[in-house]
Design a protein around this motif. Structure first.
Motif, PDB file in Angstrom:
ATOM      1  N   ASN A  32       0.831  -1.208   0.000  1.00 27.14           N
ATOM      2  CA  ASN A  32       0.000   0.000   0.000  1.00 27.14           C
ATOM      3  C   ASN A  32       0.865   1.258   0.000  1.00 27.14           C
ATOM      4  O   ASN A  32       0.558   2.230  -0.682  1.00 27.14           O
ATOM      5  CB  ASN A  32      -0.917   0.022   1.230  1.00 27.14           C
ATOM      6  CG  ASN A  32      -2.136  -0.881   1.048  1.00 27.14           C
ATOM      7  OD1 ASN A  32      -2.415  -1.330  -0.063  1.00 27.14           O
ATOM      8  ND2 ASN A  32      -2.840  -1.144   2.139  1.00 27.14           N
ATOM      9  N   ALA A  36       1.096   4.165  -2.739  1.00 27.30           N
ATOM     10  CA  ALA A  36       0.824   5.559  -2.365  1.00 27.30           C
ATOM     11  C   ALA A  36       1.954   6.490  -2.801  1.00 27.30           C
ATOM     12  O   ALA A  36       1.942   7.673  -2.475  1.00 27.30           O
ATOM     13  CB  ALA A  36       0.605   5.664  -0.856  1.00 27.30           C
ATOM     14  N   ASP A  57       4.984   5.599   6.080  1.00 26.62           N
ATOM     15  CA  ASP A  57       5.462   6.021   4.759  1.00 26.62           C
ATOM     16  C   ASP A  57       5.273   7.514   4.570  1.00 26.62           C
ATOM     17  O   ASP A  57       4.592   8.173   5.346  1.00 26.62           O
ATOM     18  CB  ASP A  57       4.758   5.219   3.651  1.00 26.62           C
ATOM     19  CG  ASP A  57       3.284   5.560   3.501  1.00 26.62           C
ATOM     20  OD1 ASP A  57       2.938   6.758   3.415  1.00 26.62           O
ATOM     21  OD2 ASP A  57       2.466   4.602   3.449  1.00 26.62           O
ATOM     22  N   ILE A  62      -4.202   9.554   3.097  1.00 27.87           N
ATOM     23  CA  ILE A  62      -5.614   9.321   2.771  1.00 27.87           C
ATOM     24  C   ILE A  62      -6.403  10.559   3.205  1.00 27.87           C
ATOM     25  O   ILE A  62      -6.253  11.008   4.353  1.00 27.87           O
ATOM     26  CB  ILE A  62      -6.158   8.065   3.494  1.00 27.87           C
ATOM     27  CG1 ILE A  62      -5.269   6.851   3.166  1.00 27.87           C
ATOM     28  CG2 ILE A  62      -7.608   7.798   3.109  1.00 27.87           C
ATOM     29  CD1 ILE A  62      -5.666   5.582   3.909  1.00 27.87           C
ATOM     30  N   ALA A  70     -11.606   3.409   3.564  1.00 31.80           N
ATOM     31  CA  ALA A  70     -10.482   2.536   3.218  1.00 31.80           C
ATOM     32  C   ALA A  70     -10.559   1.206   3.958  1.00 31.80           C
ATOM     33  O   ALA A  70     -10.000   0.204   3.504  1.00 31.80           O
ATOM     34  CB  ALA A  70      -9.164   3.235   3.526  1.00 31.80           C
ATOM     35  N   ALA A  75     -13.094  -1.992  -0.477  1.00 26.78           N
ATOM     36  CA  ALA A  75     -12.846  -0.579  -0.719  1.00 26.78           C
ATOM     37  C   ALA A  75     -11.474  -0.445  -1.352  1.00 26.78           C
ATOM     38  O   ALA A  75     -10.481  -0.893  -0.793  1.00 26.78           O
ATOM     39  CB  ALA A  75     -12.870   0.198   0.592  1.00 26.78           C
ATOM     40  N   THR A  76     -11.444   0.100  -2.514  1.00 29.71           N
ATOM     41  CA  THR A  76     -10.161   0.299  -3.161  1.00 29.71           C
ATOM     42  C   THR A  76     -10.277   1.397  -4.188  1.00 29.71           C
ATOM     43  O   THR A  76     -11.309   1.549  -4.832  1.00 29.71           O
ATOM     44  CB  THR A  76      -9.654  -0.994  -3.827  1.00 29.71           C
ATOM     45  OG1 THR A  76      -8.475  -0.679  -4.551  1.00 29.71           O
ATOM     46  CG2 THR A  76     -10.677  -1.606  -4.759  1.00 29.71           C
ATOM     47  N   GLY A  77      -9.242   2.161  -4.301  1.00 30.85           N
ATOM     48  CA  GLY A  77      -9.215   3.189  -5.332  1.00 30.85           C
ATOM     49  C   GLY A  77      -8.487   2.686  -6.564  1.00 30.85           C
ATOM     50  O   GLY A  77      -8.101   3.472  -7.420  1.00 30.85           O
ATOM     51  N   LYS A  78      -8.271   1.387  -6.640  1.00 24.53           N
ATOM     52  CA  LYS A  78      -7.326   0.894  -7.640  1.00 24.53           C
ATOM     53  C   LYS A  78      -7.940   0.106  -8.788  1.00 24.53           C
ATOM     54  O   LYS A  78      -7.234  -0.325  -9.679  1.00 24.53           O
ATOM     55  CB  LYS A  78      -6.256   0.046  -6.949  1.00 24.53           C
ATOM     56  CG  LYS A  78      -5.457   0.861  -5.963  1.00 24.53           C
ATOM     57  CD  LYS A  78      -4.549   0.019  -5.105  1.00 24.53           C
ATOM     58  CE  LYS A  78      -3.975   0.854  -3.970  1.00 24.53           C
ATOM     59  NZ  LYS A  78      -3.254   0.048  -2.993  1.00 24.53           N
ATOM     60  N   ARG A  94      -7.949  -7.604  -4.193  1.00 30.07           N
ATOM     61  CA  ARG A  94      -7.900  -6.170  -4.014  1.00 30.07           C
ATOM     62  C   ARG A  94      -8.953  -5.690  -3.021  1.00 30.07           C
ATOM     63  O   ARG A  94     -10.020  -6.249  -2.905  1.00 30.07           O
ATOM     64  CB  ARG A  94      -8.117  -5.473  -5.363  1.00 30.07           C
ATOM     65  CG  ARG A  94      -6.837  -5.363  -6.147  1.00 30.07           C
ATOM     66  CD  ARG A  94      -5.819  -4.568  -5.369  1.00 30.07           C
ATOM     67  NE  ARG A  94      -4.506  -4.525  -6.025  1.00 30.07           N
ATOM     68  CZ  ARG A  94      -3.422  -4.113  -5.425  1.00 30.07           C
ATOM     69  NH1 ARG A  94      -3.454  -3.761  -4.160  1.00 30.07           N
ATOM     70  NH2 ARG A  94      -2.287  -4.068  -6.077  1.00 30.07           N
ATOM     71  N   GLY A  95      -8.616  -4.649  -2.327  1.00 33.18           N
ATOM     72  CA  GLY A  95      -9.575  -4.009  -1.443  1.00 33.18           C
ATOM     73  C   GLY A  95      -9.909  -4.822  -0.205  1.00 33.18           C
ATOM     74  O   GLY A  95     -10.927  -4.616   0.443  1.00 33.18           O
ATOM     75  N   ALA A  97      -7.251  -5.868   2.152  1.00 30.88           N
ATOM     76  CA  ALA A  97      -6.195  -5.922   3.145  1.00 30.88           C
ATOM     77  C   ALA A  97      -6.519  -5.143   4.414  1.00 30.88           C
ATOM     78  O   ALA A  97      -6.516  -5.716   5.507  1.00 30.88           O
ATOM     79  CB  ALA A  97      -4.880  -5.440   2.541  1.00 30.88           C
ATOM     80  N   LEU A  98      -6.798  -3.851   4.274  1.00 30.66           N
ATOM     81  CA  LEU A  98      -7.003  -3.057   5.484  1.00 30.66           C
ATOM     82  C   LEU A  98      -8.172  -3.584   6.306  1.00 30.66           C
ATOM     83  O   LEU A  98      -8.084  -3.684   7.532  1.00 30.66           O
ATOM     84  CB  LEU A  98      -7.207  -1.577   5.125  1.00 30.66           C
ATOM     85  CG  LEU A  98      -5.952  -0.822   4.676  1.00 30.66           C
ATOM     86  CD1 LEU A  98      -6.230   0.674   4.589  1.00 30.66           C
ATOM     87  CD2 LEU A  98      -4.787  -1.078   5.632  1.00 30.66           C
ATOM     88  N   THR A 141       1.425   8.185   5.722  1.00 30.95           N
ATOM     89  CA  THR A 141       0.556   7.308   6.505  1.00 30.95           C
ATOM     90  C   THR A 141       1.374   6.433   7.448  1.00 30.95           C
ATOM     91  O   THR A 141       2.422   5.923   7.059  1.00 30.95           O
ATOM     92  CB  THR A 141      -0.246   6.383   5.553  1.00 30.95           C
ATOM     93  OG1 THR A 141      -0.958   7.206   4.622  1.00 30.95           O
ATOM     94  CG2 THR A 141      -1.227   5.506   6.314  1.00 30.95           C
TER      95      THR A 141
END
Ligand code: ADP
Ligand code: MG
Length: 618
Positions: A32, A36, A57, A62, A70, A75-78, A94-95, A97-98, A141
């Motif tokens: 992530n 980012a 990082d 965000i 997130a 939820a993913t912006g990817k 995707r979406g 992990a968090l 983040t």
């Protein structure tokens, strides 16, 4: 009674799938951070990541109104299209992990984007928000994960010891830091900084700062279209695969197919252990099996043979270039004199008739040329006479391109002989060489015309010893000499109880060896041409090589000879002037005096021009 699982339980179950161990958390968080756009990533763990993980990082952060989003599943912006999904899937789901990490731990996130003056701190327990604050912080983040699996005791039990989990994480961060050599990585384990890279994009430097071992210090660059990376020369190996890192399309993978490609590329030049290989492989996403679990590292290629071929070709290409022999200095001011660190040896079946090799010697080919003595002499004499063994022996040592093709038909056990290959390009004549100095009890400084040549006495000794052993091994000369204290050889049970063809091989060489009971053998006589320590290290290497097959083919014997050369040569033996002369004389008589049997150079060259340039005269 059937109940719909509530979100809390569903998350925990799903999380168990994605998040297996602390190392899986680190992998997701670092990915992530990379996504980012971070140029600096700090990973901190305590107790193998079980009680504490922090990933900080300096990426984009965000936006405060999206932090909660997130953590929603999916939820993913990817991803925007289904096509995206298919290709991205090769890198994992995707979406997830968090949301998954939050569900199984106590988590807090501190994040700030460049366009907001303050950051947000959000804390969660098992996926439920317990706190939200505005805080002052840097752009980027930080995620802190504490007490992984605190709410899933069954999972907690499956984690390894602190040390084991920590080492898995360290290994992962090492690999990521290499792959993303343009990102500055730092890792802290139980309060100690154990890794720190510069992030300047220099792969070689990054690799060496992460792995300071000598195996990583003179890597050869691979640069084919599909396969890039760094490999060690065949003489530099490790006894495990920890120096082998494979990335396919940026994903860290394990792959028997890639290992096979490597093995084919090196061929029989590896005599023991595993070469270092850091490979970056590009493959069409549609040629990878997309149905593999993101947590699994094993990758499946649809066209395995093609991958094997590409890797083997890339390795071979890199090894047969002059660059595969390391320069004396990183600045490449010096160069080594072997133009072709070609295969150390090849094995040829000894047959009564040899097919003529009429091809002329071609210096531009990166391949050892082999010309039988018959053919060589034929090409000089219009009326060829059959060549006898005496003539072969009488052939001058200066006829460098010769290979002895002595035909032996009466060898009972050794049906093959080991070919000694010559060099292709001769940088100087030994007669021209003058000894001008001797330094560090290791290096002999010599001069020929306008060049200085530095000779590594150990490499030279290995070469001489190797050629002596190979020549003796090939010949019918098998005199023995008794030794005062017998050599005791312990073997494993499978060797002891297995086929004993290998004993005949040793006897053939001149060893007298007898069963001494309980897995051991006693050796009372050794080949006349070996010293006690040489004979000892050879026979031990020989027995070690017997682990699986009790029959040793010539390739293996050749490797054993190389290995025993290495152990027979002592470091830091100070030579007298007479001994230096003797060494040079013996080296001059070798078929290939310009590299040691493992492919490393015996000489490095410094030209007058380079010296003058260094003094700023040119
Ligand atoms: P994915 O990475 O597959 O999109 P994640 O659950 O890992 O799913 O992350 C969800 C979203 O949270 C990401 O798409 C990204 O927008 C945001 N995000 C996660 N970590 C970071 C980070 N370190 N910096 C900026 N944004 C992040
Ligand atoms: Mg992610």
């Amino acid at each position: 009674m059937i109940k719909v699982l509530d979100k809390f339980i569903a998350d925990k179950i799903a999380a168990g799938e994605v998040i297996e161990r602390p190392v899986s958390i680190i992998k997701e968080l670092v990915e992530n951070s990379v996504d980012a756009g971070a140029t600096s990533i700090i990973v901190e763990i305590r107790n193998g990541g079980k009680t504490y993980i922090r990933v900080t990082d300096n990426g984009c952060g965000i936006p405060s109104d999206e932090v909660e989003t997130a953590f929603l599943r999916h939820a993913t912006g990817k991803i925007s299209t289904l096509d995206d999904l298919n290709s991205i899937n090769t890198l994992g789901f995707r979406g997830e992990a968090l949301a998954s990490i939050a569900a199984v731990s106590r988590l807090s996130i501190v994040t700030r984007t460049a366009d907001s003056s303050a950051g947000i701190k959000l804390s969660m327990h098992g996926g439920q928000i317990v706190n939200r604050d505005t805080v002052g912080c840097n752009i980027g983040t930080t995620l802190i994960i504490e007490d992984v699996f605190y709410n899933i005791p069954a999972r907690r039990k499956f984690m390894g010891s602190d040390a084991r989990e920590a080492s898995a994480i360290i290994e992962l961060v090492q690999k990521l830091a290499i792959y993303y050599s343009n990102i500055r990585f730092m890792m802290i384990n139980n309060g100690q900084t154990i890794l720190s890279t510069e992030g300047d994009g220099d792969y070689r430097k990054t690799i060496m700062s992460i792995y300071p071992g000598r195996e990583f210090s003179n890597l050869i660059e691979l640069d084919s279209e599909k396969v890039k990376g760094y490999i060690s020369d065949p003489g530099t190996t490790k006894n495990n695969r920890k120096g082998q890192l494979f990335f396919v399309n940026g994903r860290i993978v394990e792959s028997k197919v890639i290992e096979k490609g490597l093995a084919q590329g090196y061929g029989d030049r590896i005599f023991s252990g595993y070469p270092v290989a850091i490979l970056f492989i590009e493959a069409e996403p549609q040629n990878l099996d997309v149905n593999i679990h993101p947590g699994k590292k094993e990758i499946k290629f649809l066209y395995e043979d093609e991958i094997v071929f590409q890797i083997a070709a890339a390795v071979r290409d890199a090894m047969y270039t002059p660059a595969s022999i390391p320069a004396a200095t990183p600045k490449k001011t010096f160069s080594t004199v072997t133009s072709a660190p070609a295969k150390a040896t090849t094995v040829q079946k000894t047959e009564p008739e040899h097919k003529p090799v009429n091809k002329p010697l071609n210096n531009t080919e990166h391949k050892p040329e082999q010309i039988g003595i018959r053919e060589f002499l034929k090409s000089k004499s219009p009326d060829p006479e059959p060549v006898t063994k005496q003539e072969v022996k009488a052939a001058p040592a200066k006829a460098e391109t010769l290979h002895e093709d002595i035909t032996e038909t009466d060898k009972p056990y050794v049906r093959e002989e080991i070919q000694l290959n010559s060099y292709i390009h001769k940088p100087f004549d030994f007669q021209e060489l003058r000894t001008v100095g001797y330094v560090f009890s290791s290096y002999i400084i010599t001069q020929a015309r306008d060049n200085l040549y530095v000779l590594d006495q150990h490499a030279a000794h290995e070469r001489i010893f190797y050629e002596k052993l190979v020549t003796k091994y090939n010949s019918r000369d098998r005199k023995s000499q008794p030794i005062l204290t017998p050599i005791m050889l312990e073997t494993s049970q499978d060797v002891y109880n297995g086929d004993r063809e290998w004993i005949d091989q040793l006897r053939y060489m001149g060893y007298s060896i007898e069963d001494f009971g309980a897995g051991s053998f006693i050796i009372r006589e050794i080949p006349e041409y070996m010293s006690l320590s040489e004979a000892d290290s050879f026979v031990r290497a020989f027995a070690e090589g017997l682990d699986n097959e009790n029959h040793l083919n010539t390739i293996v014997v050749d490797k054993l000879i190389m290995r025993s050369c290495k152990s027979a040569v002592k470091a830091n033996d100070h030579l007298s002037i007479a001994e230096i002369d003797q060494l040079l004389k013996q080296l001059a008589e070798c078929k290939n005096p310009f590299s040691c049997p493992h492919g490393r150079p015996t000489f490095i060259k410094v030209s007058r021009y380079e010296i003058e340039r260094a003094f700023k005269r040119k």
